[in-house]
Design a protein around this motif. Structure first.
Motif, mmCIF file in Angstrom:
data_model
loop_
_atom_site.group_PDB
_atom_site.id
_atom_site.type_symbol
_atom_site.label_atom_id
_atom_site.label_comp_id
_atom_site.label_asym_id
_atom_site.label_seq_id
_atom_site.Cartn_x
_atom_site.Cartn_y
_atom_site.Cartn_z
ATOM 1 N N ASP A 121 114.805 79.980 91.494
ATOM 2 C CA ASP A 121 115.890 80.675 90.611
ATOM 3 C C ASP A 121 117.187 79.381 92.198
ATOM 4 O O ASP A 121 117.811 80.618 92.498
ATOM 5 C CB ASP A 121 115.603 81.883 91.650
ATOM 6 N N LYS A 122 116.991 78.672 91.834
ATOM 7 C CA LYS A 122 117.609 77.649 92.765
ATOM 8 C C LYS A 122 117.895 76.342 91.581
ATOM 9 O O LYS A 122 118.444 76.461 90.589
ATOM 10 C CB LYS A 122 117.225 77.450 93.573
ATOM 11 N N TRP A 123 119.251 75.256 91.679
ATOM 12 C CA TRP A 123 119.050 74.607 91.218
ATOM 13 C C TRP A 123 118.797 73.413 91.566
ATOM 14 O O TRP A 123 118.309 73.251 93.780
ATOM 15 C CB TRP A 123 120.692 74.687 91.307
ATOM 16 N N ALA A 124 118.141 72.867 91.407
ATOM 17 C CA ALA A 124 117.822 71.270 91.833
ATOM 18 C C ALA A 124 118.498 69.707 91.184
ATOM 19 O O ALA A 124 118.529 69.597 90.320
ATOM 20 C CB ALA A 124 116.267 71.198 92.131
ATOM 21 N N VAL A 125 118.157 68.790 91.801
ATOM 22 C CA VAL A 125 118.481 67.255 91.422
ATOM 23 C C VAL A 125 116.362 66.612 90.863
ATOM 24 O O VAL A 125 116.316 66.498 91.795
ATOM 25 C CB VAL A 125 119.114 66.439 92.269
ATOM 26 N N ARG A 126 116.910 66.431 89.629
ATOM 27 C CA ARG A 126 115.515 65.727 89.153
ATOM 28 C C ARG A 126 116.644 64.080 88.440
ATOM 29 O O ARG A 126 117.403 64.099 87.383
ATOM 30 C CB ARG A 126 115.048 66.033 88.913
ATOM 31 N N GLY A 127 115.610 63.175 89.229
ATOM 32 C CA GLY A 127 115.802 61.831 88.418
ATOM 33 C C GLY A 127 115.383 61.809 87.070
ATOM 34 O O GLY A 127 113.691 62.329 86.528
ATOM 35 N N ALA A 128 116.019 61.348 85.794
ATOM 36 C CA ALA A 128 115.547 61.070 84.727
ATOM 37 C C ALA A 128 114.115 60.669 84.860
ATOM 38 O O ALA A 128 113.922 59.166 85.204
ATOM 39 C CB ALA A 128 116.573 60.275 83.617
ATOM 40 N N GLY A 129 113.195 61.003 83.756
ATOM 41 C CA GLY A 129 112.109 60.424 83.741
ATOM 42 C C GLY A 129 110.675 61.034 85.267
ATOM 43 O O GLY A 129 109.677 61.063 84.838
ATOM 44 N N ASN A 130 111.769 61.887 86.236
ATOM 45 C CA ASN A 130 110.797 62.335 87.754
ATOM 46 C C ASN A 130 110.025 63.514 87.063
ATOM 47 O O ASN A 130 110.774 64.351 86.262
ATOM 48 C CB ASN A 130 111.447 62.034 89.145
ATOM 49 N N SER A 131 108.657 63.897 87.704
ATOM 50 C CA SER A 131 108.286 65.273 86.954
ATOM 51 C C SER A 131 108.409 65.924 88.580
ATOM 52 O O SER A 131 108.534 66.904 88.453
ATOM 53 C CB SER A 131 106.853 64.536 86.771
ATOM 54 N N LYS A 132 108.804 65.650 89.674
ATOM 55 C CA LYS A 132 109.394 65.818 90.411
ATOM 56 C C LYS A 132 110.460 65.929 90.643
ATOM 57 O O LYS A 132 111.227 64.952 90.477
ATOM 58 C CB LYS A 132 108.524 65.311 92.316
#
Length: 87
Positions: free
Chosen positions: A13-24
């Motif tokens: 219910d929020k927004w996040a930044v995730r690097g390509a290929g990262n699981s976290k």
């Protein structure tokens, strides 16, 4: 340095930044706008791109898919202004 595209994704219910290929996720934000700004800083530093996913999920044959908007670094400012209210 590895150039990883940065994804702005819905997350709990929020927004996040995730690097390509990262699981976290790298970091979580209350608004899409904040997440885009953070991803933009990382992408500029890594000379990579930002991909912004939206919250709309469409179901086709029982499979959920998300629409993704690809933004090049030069296109980020207009995209942020045109995106309307961040949720």
């Amino acid at each position: 340095m590895t150039r990883k595209n940065q994804h702005v994704v819905p997350h709990d219910d929020k927004w996040a930044v995730r690097g390509a290929g990262n699981s976290k996720v790298t970091k979580q934000f209350d608004t899409q706008r904040e997440a885009i700004e953070h991803a933009r800083g990382i992408a500029t530093n890594q000379q990579s791109e930002v991909l912004v996913h939206n919250k709309q999920v469409k179901f086709a044959s029982g499979t959920a898919t998300e629409t993704t908007h690809f933004l090049q670094r030069d296109d980020l400012e207009p995209a942020i202004r045109m995106s309307g209210p961040a949720r």
